[in-house]
Design an enzyme around this catalytic site. Structure first.
Site, PDB file in Angstrom:
ATOM      1  N   TYR A  31       0.802  -1.225   0.000  1.00  0.00           N
ATOM      2  CA  TYR A  31       0.000   0.000   0.000  1.00  0.00           C
ATOM      3  C   TYR A  31       0.836   1.276   0.000  1.00  0.00           C
ATOM      4  O   TYR A  31       0.283   2.372   0.117  1.00  0.00           O
ATOM      5  CB  TYR A  31      -0.972  -0.014   1.182  1.00  0.00           C
ATOM      6  CG  TYR A  31      -2.229  -0.816   0.896  1.00  0.00           C
ATOM      7  CD1 TYR A  31      -2.171  -2.206   0.801  1.00  0.00           C
ATOM      8  CD2 TYR A  31      -3.454  -0.203   0.711  1.00  0.00           C
ATOM      9  CE1 TYR A  31      -3.307  -2.955   0.541  1.00  0.00           C
ATOM     10  CE2 TYR A  31      -4.598  -0.942   0.446  1.00  0.00           C
ATOM     11  CZ  TYR A  31      -4.515  -2.314   0.367  1.00  0.00           C
ATOM     12  OH  TYR A  31      -5.653  -3.045   0.106  1.00  0.00           O
ATOM     13  N   ASP A  61      -2.061 -18.513   2.512  1.00  0.00           N
ATOM     14  CA  ASP A  61      -2.916 -19.395   1.703  1.00  0.00           C
ATOM     15  C   ASP A  61      -3.632 -20.405   2.601  1.00  0.00           C
ATOM     16  O   ASP A  61      -4.840 -20.641   2.479  1.00  0.00           O
ATOM     17  CB  ASP A  61      -2.132 -20.071   0.567  1.00  0.00           C
ATOM     18  CG  ASP A  61      -0.780 -20.625   0.998  1.00  0.00           C
ATOM     19  OD1 ASP A  61      -0.373 -20.404   2.156  1.00  0.00           O
ATOM     20  OD2 ASP A  61      -0.117 -21.292   0.166  1.00  0.00           O
ATOM     21  N   ASP A 115      -6.574  -6.882   4.221  1.00  0.00           N
ATOM     22  CA  ASP A 115      -7.686  -6.399   3.391  1.00  0.00           C
ATOM     23  C   ASP A 115      -8.486  -7.588   2.866  1.00  0.00           C
ATOM     24  O   ASP A 115      -9.716  -7.643   2.997  1.00  0.00           O
ATOM     25  CB  ASP A 115      -7.111  -5.575   2.230  1.00  0.00           C
ATOM     26  CG  ASP A 115      -8.195  -5.098   1.281  1.00  0.00           C
ATOM     27  OD1 ASP A 115      -9.217  -4.593   1.767  1.00  0.00           O
ATOM     28  OD2 ASP A 115      -8.024  -5.246   0.052  1.00  0.00           O
TER      29      ASP A 115
HETATM   30  C1  IPM Z   1     -10.790  -1.357   2.518  1.00  0.00           C
HETATM   31  C2  IPM Z   1     -10.773  -1.018   1.042  1.00  0.00           C
HETATM   32  C3  IPM Z   1      -9.589  -0.122   0.696  1.00  0.00           C
HETATM   33  C4  IPM Z   1      -8.313  -0.898   0.998  1.00  0.00           C
HETATM   34  C5  IPM Z   1      -9.611   0.382  -0.745  1.00  0.00           C
HETATM   35  C6  IPM Z   1     -10.883   1.107  -1.084  1.00  0.00           C
HETATM   36  C7  IPM Z   1      -8.463   1.267  -1.078  1.00  0.00           C
HETATM   37  O1  IPM Z   1     -10.781  -2.176   0.281  1.00  0.00           O
HETATM   38  O2  IPM Z   1     -10.838  -0.429   3.339  1.00  0.00           O
HETATM   39  O3  IPM Z   1     -10.820  -2.536   2.865  1.00  0.00           O
HETATM   40  O4  IPM Z   1      -7.816  -1.621   0.122  1.00  0.00           O
HETATM   41  O5  IPM Z   1      -7.807  -0.773   2.104  1.00  0.00           O
HETATM   42 MN    MN Z   2     -11.127  -3.976   1.456  1.00  0.00          MN
END
Ligand code: IPM
Ligand code: MN
Ligand code: NAD
Length: 353
Positions: free
Chosen positions: A137, A215, A239
């Protein structure tokens, strides 16, 4: 910046919550959560602010200056959802990522709890502790039509602070942390995350530590979710796994989260702007309501009000009322506004149902 500390929140002039609906169903679920907060904690003051793709399209800026000012003066943030399309939109960055990074909200707490709904396993109670600031990220990528590269950053500092959040949380729960990584392939990045997590774990001899490759984790989470208590994992895995875990809580419409760290705590549902149902008034507001409860409890140190809010949501669900994303009797299917109204009536002691 000092870490956010609920005891430092000033109460003269009220506790201020910056409310960012965002995009899509954010406009539908957030007002419901605000109404519930008004009912349960009347001293809260709400400051609405704009951000997101709709704002960018209208004004050319995704997070306007006055939104940053509102955030600056806020004790907490209630956030709906934003759209972050896969096609590149020059000048637009996903707002939620900017907020997490700029506000130093390094920990994303994403709980899943079995709800009182038919057909779900009854004993799931886990929290994914997602590292929120780095990994893939950092969004540093380059390339052309032939090849592309993404940078994945893992630091000792960020791994250590997120591991501490996970182990401290485990102490308040069932004292087990599952460290999820892919160090068998990404030996340097996941390797560092794993090493640091296990080192921090040694400082918590009362907490059981297990490690699991991501996994295998995806499989065990689908097969036997009850075995997990606290799940500690880097950003992208957190995520993905949080959407998977949400299934045991009734789906994305039910999954809350809270971002904590240096700046004001930011509550947000796990779900996105849901363009497939946006504008129809049928989105499930439970994720937003439970996120608001997390903001009260963990973010502002107001556990009693948080418990009342959660209990009200649970009562309405247990009575069979549900939005269309949930299983239940046809006659008890309600829309977003009605669900919110039932929760509010329950909180205010009115007759309902
Ligand atoms: C989340 C979302 C975000 C992320 C996106 C919208 C950038 O999927 O908050 O889970 O990937 O963190
Ligand atoms: Mn998400
Ligand atoms: P999504 O979470 O918006 O929706 C996935 C599915 O779940 C859809 O079928 C949707 O209708 C359903 N759903 C989600 N929330 C619901 C609710 N409250 N009630 C009932 N059903 C609900 O994910 P997506 O469709 O992959 O993404 C849509 C947009 O949202 C994308 O632009 C994405 O980048 C963005 N997004 C933002 C956030 C955030 O703001 N934190 C999180 C995830 C996705």
């Amino acid at each position: 910046m000092m870490p956010h500390n609920p005891s430092l929140v000033t109460h003269n002039g009220g506790v201020r919550i910056c409310v960012i609906e965002g995009d899509g169903i954010g406009h539908e679920v957030v007002p419901t959560a605000v109404e519930a907060l008004r009912a349960v904690a009347p001293d809260l003051e709400f400051i609405p602010a704009e951000a997101g793709l709709e704002c960018f399209e209208r004004r050319g800026v995704a997070i306007p200056e006055e939104t940053w000012t509102a955030i600056d003066g806020a004790d907490g943030i209630l956030f709906g959802a934003i759209s972050a399309p896969s096609d590149d939109i020059p000048g637009y960055e996903p707002v939620i990522l900017t907020l997490r990074q700029r506000l130093g909200l390094y920990a994303n707490l994403r709980p899943t709890l079995s709800p009182p709904l038919p057909g779900l396993r009854p004993e799931v109670d886990l929290v994914i502790v997602r590292e929120n600031t780095e990994g893939l990220y950092v969004r540093t990528e380059w390339g052309d039509e032939a090849a592309a590269v993404a940078l994945r950053v893992i630091t000792r500092r960020a791994s250590e602070r997120i591991a501490k959040v996970a182990f401290e949380l485990a102490r308040k729960r069932r004292r087990k942390v599952t460290v999820v990584h892919k160090a068998n392939v990404m030996k340097r990045t996941c390797g560092l995350f794993r090493t640091v997590a296990l080192e921090v774990g040694e400082e918590y001899p009362d907490v059981e530590v297990e490690e699991m490759l991501v996994d295998a984790m995806a499989m065990w989470l689908a097969k036997e979710p009850e075995r997990f208590d606290v799940v500690l994992t880097p950003n992208l895995f957190g995520d993905i796994l949080s959407d998977e875990a949400s299934v045991w809580g009734g789906g994305l419409g039910m999954a809350p989260s809270l971002n904590v760290g240096e700046g004001p705590p930011l509550a947000e549902p796990v779900h996105g702007s849901a363009p497939d149902i946006a504008g129809r008034g049928i989105a499930n507001p439970t994720a937003a309501l439970l996120s608001a409860a997390m903001l009260l409890e963990v973010g502002l140190g107001r556990a009693g009000e948080a418990r009342r809010l959660r209990e009200a949501v649970w009562k309405v669900l247990a009575a069979g009322y549900h939005t269309p994303d949930l299983p239940g009797e046809e006659g008890k299917m309600v829309d977003t506004a009605r669900f919110g109204e039932l929760v509010r009536m329950c909180l205010e002691g009115e007759r309902w149902g």
